[in-house]
Design an enzyme around this catalytic site. Structure first.
Site, short mmCIF file in Angstrom:
data_model
loop_
_atom_site.label_atom_id
_atom_site.label_comp_id
_atom_site.label_asym_id
_atom_site.label_seq_id
_atom_site.Cartn_x
_atom_site.Cartn_y
_atom_site.Cartn_z
N ARG A 149 45.40 -25.81 44.22
CA ARG A 149 46.22 -26.98 43.87
C ARG A 149 47.06 -26.75 42.62
O ARG A 149 47.87 -27.59 42.25
CB ARG A 149 45.31 -28.21 43.64
CG ARG A 149 44.57 -28.67 44.89
CD ARG A 149 43.59 -29.80 44.57
NE ARG A 149 44.21 -31.10 44.55
CZ ARG A 149 44.06 -32.03 45.50
NH1 ARG A 149 43.29 -31.79 46.55
NH2 ARG A 149 44.64 -33.20 45.40
N THR B 111 36.53 -40.97 45.82
CA THR B 111 37.35 -42.19 45.79
C THR B 111 38.82 -41.88 45.49
O THR B 111 39.15 -40.87 44.88
CB THR B 111 36.86 -43.17 44.70
OG1 THR B 111 37.14 -42.61 43.41
CG2 THR B 111 35.40 -43.48 44.84
N ASN C 286 47.06 -39.28 58.08
CA ASN C 286 46.15 -38.57 58.98
C ASN C 286 45.25 -39.53 59.75
O ASN C 286 45.15 -39.48 60.97
CB ASN C 286 45.23 -37.64 58.17
CG ASN C 286 45.65 -36.19 58.27
OD1 ASN C 286 46.77 -35.89 58.65
ND2 ASN C 286 44.75 -35.29 57.92
N PHE C 287 44.58 -40.42 59.01
CA PHE C 287 43.60 -41.31 59.65
C PHE C 287 44.29 -42.26 60.63
O PHE C 287 43.78 -42.52 61.73
CB PHE C 287 42.83 -42.14 58.60
CG PHE C 287 41.78 -41.35 57.84
CD1 PHE C 287 41.53 -40.01 58.12
CD2 PHE C 287 41.03 -41.95 56.83
CE1 PHE C 287 40.56 -39.28 57.42
CE2 PHE C 287 40.05 -41.24 56.13
CZ PHE C 287 39.83 -39.90 56.42
N LYS D 137 53.72 -29.66 37.80
CA LYS D 137 54.05 -31.02 37.32
C LYS D 137 53.73 -31.16 35.84
O LYS D 137 54.41 -31.89 35.12
CB LYS D 137 53.26 -32.06 38.12
CG LYS D 137 53.72 -32.21 39.57
CD LYS D 137 55.01 -33.02 39.66
CE LYS D 137 55.35 -33.37 41.10
NZ LYS D 137 56.60 -34.16 41.19
N ASN E 227 48.02 -42.07 44.24
CA ASN E 227 48.20 -42.06 45.70
C ASN E 227 48.97 -43.27 46.21
O ASN E 227 48.52 -44.41 46.04
CB ASN E 227 46.84 -42.01 46.41
CG ASN E 227 46.07 -40.77 46.07
OD1 ASN E 227 45.73 -40.52 44.91
ND2 ASN E 227 45.80 -39.95 47.06
N TYR F 248 50.98 -27.11 42.24
CA TYR F 248 51.46 -28.50 42.13
C TYR F 248 51.07 -29.09 40.78
O TYR F 248 51.92 -29.57 40.03
CB TYR F 248 50.86 -29.30 43.28
CG TYR F 248 51.34 -30.73 43.38
CD1 TYR F 248 52.62 -31.03 43.85
CD2 TYR F 248 50.50 -31.79 43.03
CE1 TYR F 248 53.06 -32.35 43.95
CE2 TYR F 248 50.93 -33.11 43.14
CZ TYR F 248 52.21 -33.38 43.61
OH TYR F 248 52.63 -34.69 43.71
N GLN G 83 36.85 -38.42 42.06
CA GLN G 83 37.10 -39.81 41.70
C GLN G 83 38.51 -39.89 41.17
O GLN G 83 38.92 -39.02 40.39
CB GLN G 83 36.18 -40.20 40.55
CG GLN G 83 35.08 -41.15 40.93
CD GLN G 83 34.37 -41.67 39.68
OE1 GLN G 83 34.24 -40.97 38.69
NE2 GLN G 83 33.89 -42.88 39.75
N PRO H 261 39.54 -33.66 43.92
CA PRO H 261 38.96 -34.56 42.90
C PRO H 261 37.98 -35.56 43.51
O PRO H 261 38.23 -36.11 44.58
CB PRO H 261 40.19 -35.28 42.33
CG PRO H 261 41.35 -34.40 42.64
CD PRO H 261 41.01 -33.73 43.93
#
Ligand code: NAD
Ligand code: UDP
Ligand code: UDP
Length: 319
Positions: free
Chosen positions: A146, A214, A194-195, A153, A178, A149, A280, A278
């Site tokens: 990751r 989470t 996706n879901f 950033k 998100n 990215y 949380q 991650p």
């Protein structure tokens, strides 16, 4: 004579998920919009309804190359945002964040234009402080999958603040958590799209890890509202400012909610958790509340409903 309230705005990454909603909203406010995109993850379909708008212009451009145009404000959103897409060509991802930021900052410097950077909660990495406030420096792996990215950033943020200190540029840095909504790419691998796509197709819902990690999900309209508010703040306010929805939910809860909402017969299957995922993530949005007078308005169930409707229409066209 041109209305002095009317701004000419450059939106890089304007054909992407967030960028297309931002272009729409800027036009709605009466501004001129120049959308620059190389169509790596974005598509013309996201902005086709704007192509004939008299104040909208589209140009195919990769921001890792210099750009000479004339604008008043720059919204720098260009960068693949989903792990699947940004890991596909990680060197290009870093170039987009770093060379792209240098070019857009150089452009802002020449024009004395205000410039906003779409940064990310990923600058906090896998956080050990919870919820995350802007003064937390983060917990980031510099050499993992990751990193292209996350570190790209982070370096872009450094460049923004150095141009601000060194060249007195007017900068605005937003750390986006998100965000979801219509026009997410159906196969970019992000969890909400996706879901929903899996549920609508009756395919297995792929839950990574135990699903107890989470995230907190912000609806796109709320996010765009915050972006306009941030650009409108006085020159002394630079951010960084967290923008996201502070209502935290486990990924398992999200899967169950989407299955229930769509009435799907899909089963949930458990797959390995990707590296550096991650555990949380939740924003502390005190600063956004105080300085932007902003907080998210769209609750998760409402935002998910309009996102499900969008994917239903999209998939019915593809079938
Ligand atoms: P997206 O992939 O839908 O949009 C990115 C856009 O940038 C695409 O249209 C793509 O074609 C374009 N692009 C990529 N590289 C480019 C380059 N070199 N030159 C020109 N255009 C280029 O992603 P999104 O979700 O709309 O994200 C927009 C921005 O917001 C990104 O900078 C992302 O890092 C940031 N962000 C998004 C989220 C989120 O949850 N959606 C969270 C944090 C940060
Ligand atoms: N740049 C650009 N458009 C402009 C001005 C500059 O794309 O209108 C790019 C150019 O490639 C330059 C970079 O921005 O290399 C950084 O510009 P800056 O003026 O900060 O630095 P320098 O020109 O000295 O490299
Ligand atoms: N995730 C999942 N199944 C999927 C896609 C994602 O369980 O099909 C998980 C992923 O492991 C992460 C969370 O959902 O814990 C959010 O993933 P996403 O890629 O949307 O965003 P990010 O990890 O960048 O926050």
């Amino acid at each position: 004579m041109r209305d002095p309230q009317r701004k000419s705005c450059l939106v890089t990454g304007g054909a992407g998920f967030l960028g297309s909603h931002l272009c729409e909203q800027l036009l709605e406010c009466g501004h001129e919009v120049l959308c620059a995109d190389n169509f790596f993850t974005g598509s013309k379909r996201n902005i086709e309804h704007l192509l004939h708008h008299p104040r909208f212009e589209l140009m195919r451009h990769d921001i890792t190359f210099p750009l000479y145009v004339e604008v008043d404000e720059i919204y720098n959103l260009a960068c693949p945002a989903s792990p699947v897409h940004y890991q596909h060509d990680p060197v290009q991802t870093t170039k987009t964040s770093v060379h792209g930021a240098i070019n857009m900052l150089g452009l802002a410097k020449r024009l004395h234009a205000k410039i906003l950077q779409a940064s990310t909660s990923e600058v906090y990495g896998d956080p050990v402080v919870h919820p995350q406030r802007e003064d937390y420096w983060g917990h980031v792996n510099p050499i993992g999958l990751r990193s292209c990215y996350d570190e790209g950033k982070r370096c872009a943020e450094t460049l923004f603040f150095d141009y601000h200190r060194q060249h007195r540029l007017r900068i605005k840095v937003m750390r986006i958590f998100n965000t979801y909504g219509p026009r997410m790419h159906p196969s970019d691998g992000r969890v909400v799209s996706n879901f929903i796509v899996q549920a609508l197709r009756g395919e297995a819902i792929t839950l990574y890890g135990d699903g107890l990690q989470t995230r907190s999900f912000c609806y796109v309209d709320d996010l765009v509202d915050a972006m306009l508010k941030l650009m409108g703040t006085g020159d002394a306010f630079t951010g960084p400012v967290n923008v996201g929805n502070p209502v935290e939910c486990t990924i398992r809860e999200l899967a169950e909610r989407i299955v229930a909402m769509t009435g799907s017969r899909s089963e949930i299957v458990y797959l390995p958790l990707p590296n550096d995922d991650p555990l949380q993530r939740c924003p502390d949005i005190t600063l956004a509340r105080e300085s932007l007078h902003w907080e998210p308005k769209v609750p998760l169930h409402q935002g998910l409903e309009s996102t499900v409707r969008y994917f239903e229409r999209l998939l019915s066209r593809q079938d």
